[in-house]
Write a protein that holds these residues in place. Structure first.
Motif, PDB file in Angstrom:
ATOM      1  N   ASP A  69      38.906  34.544  49.617  1.00  0.00           N
ATOM      2  CA  ASP A  69      40.086  34.156  48.350  1.00  0.00           C
ATOM      3  C   ASP A  69      41.064  35.398  48.572  1.00  0.00           C
ATOM      4  OD1 ASP A  69      38.958  36.244  46.855  1.00  0.00           O
ATOM      5  OD2 ASP A  69      38.018  35.214  45.429  1.00  0.00           O
ATOM      6  N   ASP A  70      42.083  35.290  47.717  1.00  0.00           N
ATOM      7  CA  ASP A  70      43.036  36.326  47.534  1.00  0.00           C
ATOM      8  C   ASP A  70      42.473  37.724  46.952  1.00  0.00           C
ATOM      9  OD1 ASP A  70      43.106  35.305  44.886  1.00  0.00           O
ATOM     10  OD2 ASP A  70      44.992  34.728  44.965  1.00  0.00           O
ATOM     11  N   LYS A  71      41.394  37.793  46.598  1.00  0.00           N
ATOM     12  CA  LYS A  71      40.922  39.081  46.202  1.00  0.00           C
ATOM     13  C   LYS A  71      39.943  39.680  47.103  1.00  0.00           C
ATOM     14  CE  LYS A  71      41.064  38.138  41.492  1.00  0.00           C
ATOM     15  NZ  LYS A  71      41.981  37.069  41.334  1.00  0.00           N
ATOM     16  N   ARG A 114      37.374  38.383  48.403  1.00  0.00           N
ATOM     17  CA  ARG A 114      36.102  37.917  48.250  1.00  0.00           C
ATOM     18  C   ARG A 114      35.721  36.763  49.068  1.00  0.00           C
ATOM     19  NH1 ARG A 114      33.036  39.934  43.884  1.00  0.00           N
ATOM     20  NH2 ARG A 114      31.778  38.093  43.850  1.00  0.00           N
ATOM     21  N   LYS A 138      43.387  47.020  53.713  1.00  0.00           N
ATOM     22  CA  LYS A 138      43.015  45.707  53.022  1.00  0.00           C
ATOM     23  C   LYS A 138      41.553  45.643  52.993  1.00  0.00           C
ATOM     24  CE  LYS A 138      44.358  40.668  53.332  1.00  0.00           C
ATOM     25  NZ  LYS A 138      42.981  40.371  52.898  1.00  0.00           N
ATOM     26  N   GLU A 176      38.276  43.945  49.870  1.00  0.00           N
ATOM     27  CA  GLU A 176      38.065  43.557  48.551  1.00  0.00           C
ATOM     28  C   GLU A 176      38.727  44.224  47.209  1.00  0.00           C
ATOM     29  OE1 GLU A 176      33.969  43.215  48.205  1.00  0.00           O
ATOM     30  OE2 GLU A 176      34.070  42.236  46.164  1.00  0.00           O
ATOM     31  N   ASP A 177      39.221  43.393  46.369  1.00  0.00           N
ATOM     32  CA  ASP A 177      39.901  44.284  45.243  1.00  0.00           C
ATOM     33  C   ASP A 177      38.886  44.936  44.345  1.00  0.00           C
ATOM     34  OD1 ASP A 177      42.267  42.965  45.559  1.00  0.00           O
ATOM     35  OD2 ASP A 177      42.250  41.794  43.983  1.00  0.00           O
ATOM     36  N   GLY A 178      39.076  46.111  43.925  1.00  0.00           N
ATOM     37  CA  GLY A 178      38.337  46.850  43.118  1.00  0.00           C
ATOM     38  C   GLY A 178      37.554  47.885  43.771  1.00  0.00           C
TER      39      GLY A 178
END
Ligand code: BES
Ligand code: MN
Ligand code: MN
Length: 455
Positions: free
Chosen positions: A236-238, A240, A281, A283-285
């Motif tokens: 996904d855009d996060k 994940r 780039k 995974e967010d967080g």
């Protein structure tokens, strides 16, 4: 160890010369054309184990490439070190990107250039030479067993059965593996975490033959377009992975563990510069060190189909293919994730294509303790040879057999790797520093001493 360390310093030329002979044999396990060369490498390793002082050195057949086993038992009451390594290498292509031929080793600016220089010929051979030095100077402090395999780069498929069938033979107090990397020569580190792997191939079939892309385009699904749609939906855009259940067993690190991990020296600007990328780039967080070290990931390793020759051909191809891998972290299981992946890819395939998913090799993630006798002796040895206390790190790479060692042999492993990121393993112009090779041999000798001393 003083006489052995002196011996090592005086034998640099011999040690390099032998490594060069080993590097000249193209032991590419993935390519059946090199079957004889893989076998010749096993024979070479067997001979060198004997020469170095093993009482017994044998070739153990498997349904695939052979395993070389050697041992020297000096006293049953002393601790036993089991050395694991691999003599097989990755394919050398793309060949045109090498500055010198991959199987004709050369030294340039203090580095040995050749396929396998670091991964893992240069590294496992350090153990053979440290052993030689200790035997020659009557300074061996432990019994030593060697298990050097020829299928690591293709997933160690046959090693598991060998280990399960030879538990008594492989009985040991510690398993030592030099097949990982350090942060830098100024900041030595010891790897304590390896990722697991699940790898599969996807074949998407559209129409029963290649079609004219104008006559049929727009009316019939293009399997390459469809495969790309399917792949892009896997994340996904996060950043994940979207596969249901994928994160269920992932162990989240404590705030303290994350802080420790992020305390390792890492300069994101240098990292970007080295790779010539404008931005990172992931995974967010999570930081880059966390994304690479402790978070599971998904990557396409190869994708093909349609016309890729010179010029343009207007074609709507019948088939499209991709090789997809996920890297796994504790406590994900390779078999479970492979099953999830296969089911998910089959599920998301639209009805206008057929999809076939074929699992390749895999392996479970592994974490090695920082309070074991092995780790403590390794940390002491690294400090002695490199002048600095090493810090523990987690790597994104995989050594599939480490988890199985723990499970089947119930013995701790210690990852005493001396490689560096700049060694470019698996890439063109793989290399290994002469300093790392020589200091690695010394480090291993100290390890034997400290391991025998720690009670
Ligand atoms: N030596 C590497 C693994 C490695 C490299 C671990 C650097 C930590 C740091 C090993 O030979 C390797 O390449 N393993 C493969 C897995 C195998 C199943 C093909 C990998 O990680 O892709
Ligand atoms: Mn390796
Ligand atoms: Mn490798």
């Amino acid at each position: 160890m003083n006489a052995s360390v002196e011996y090592i310093k005086n034998h640099q030329e011999k040690f390099l010369d032998e490594l060069f002979k080993l590097l000249r044999i193209p032991s590419i396990s993935a390519d059946s054309q090199y079957k004889d060369e893989v076998r010749a490498t096993a024979d070479f390793v067997q001979a060198k184990l004997k020469e170095a002082g093993c009482d017994k050195a044998e070739i153990c057949e498997t349904p695939g490439h052979p395993i070389v086993y050697g041992e020297k038992i000096i006293d049953e009451s002393l601790p036993t070190i089991l050395v694991y390594g691999h003599y097989d290498v990755q394919p050398a292509d793309p060949l045109d990107l090498w500055d010198s031929p991959p199987f004709e080793p050369v030294i340039k600016d203090g580095r040995i250039y050749a396929r396998g220089a670091c991964d893992d010929k240069g590294q496992f051979y350090m153990h053979v030479k440290a052993f030689e030095a200790m035997v020659a100077n009557d300074e061996l402090t432990c019994n030593v067993k060697f298990m050097i395999e020829g299928e690591e780069e293709v997933g160690s498929d046959n090693l598991g059965d060998f280990v399960k069938a030879n538990k008594e033979k492989l009985k040991s107090d510690i398993i030592v593996i030099s097949d990982t990397s350090m942060i830098s020569n100024d900041c030595p580190s010891i790897t304590v975490g390896l990722k697991g792997l699940s790898y599969l191939e996807v074949e998407v079939t559209g129409p029963n033959r290649d079609l004219h892309s104008g006559v049929y385009g727009g009316g019939v699904a293009n399997p390459i377009n469809t495969l790309c749609d399917m792949i892009s939906s896997l994340m996904d855009d996060k950043g994940r992975v979207t596969i249901p259940g994928f994160y269920d067993k992932v162990v989240e690190l404590t705030a303290q563990e994350r802080a420790d991990l992020n305390a390792a020296p890492f300069d994101e600007e240098d990292y970007k510069k080295d790779l010539d990328i404008a931005a990172v780039k992931g995974e967010d967080g999570y930081t880059t060190l966390e994304r690479v070290g402790i978070r599971p990931t998904l990557d396409v390793n190869g994708i093909w189909g349609g016309y890729i020759g010179e010029g343009a051909k207007t074609v709507l191809p019948s088939k499209a293919y991709a090789k997809i891998s996920t890297r796994l972290v504790p406590n994900q299981s390779s078999d479970e994730i492979t099953e999830l992946l296969v089911k998910h890819i089959e599920n998301i395939a639209p009805d206008y294509v057929k999809v076939k998913v074929t699992p390749h090799h895999g392996g479970d993630p592994a974490v090695t303790p920082t309070d074991s006798k092995g780790y403590l002796a390794a940390a002491q040895a690294v400090e002695k040879a490199w002048g600095k206390k090493p810090i523990p790190t987690r790597d994104g790479g995989s050594i599939p057999i480490v988890a199985l060692f723990n499970e089947e042999l119930k013995v701790d492993s210690v990852l005493l790797g001396m490689g560096l990121d700049e060694d470019a393993i698996h890439s063109p112009n793989e290399s290994y520093g002469v300093e790392n090779y020589m200091k690695g041999i010394e480090t291993i000798s100290w390890f034997h001493q400290y391991f025998a001393e720690t009670k």
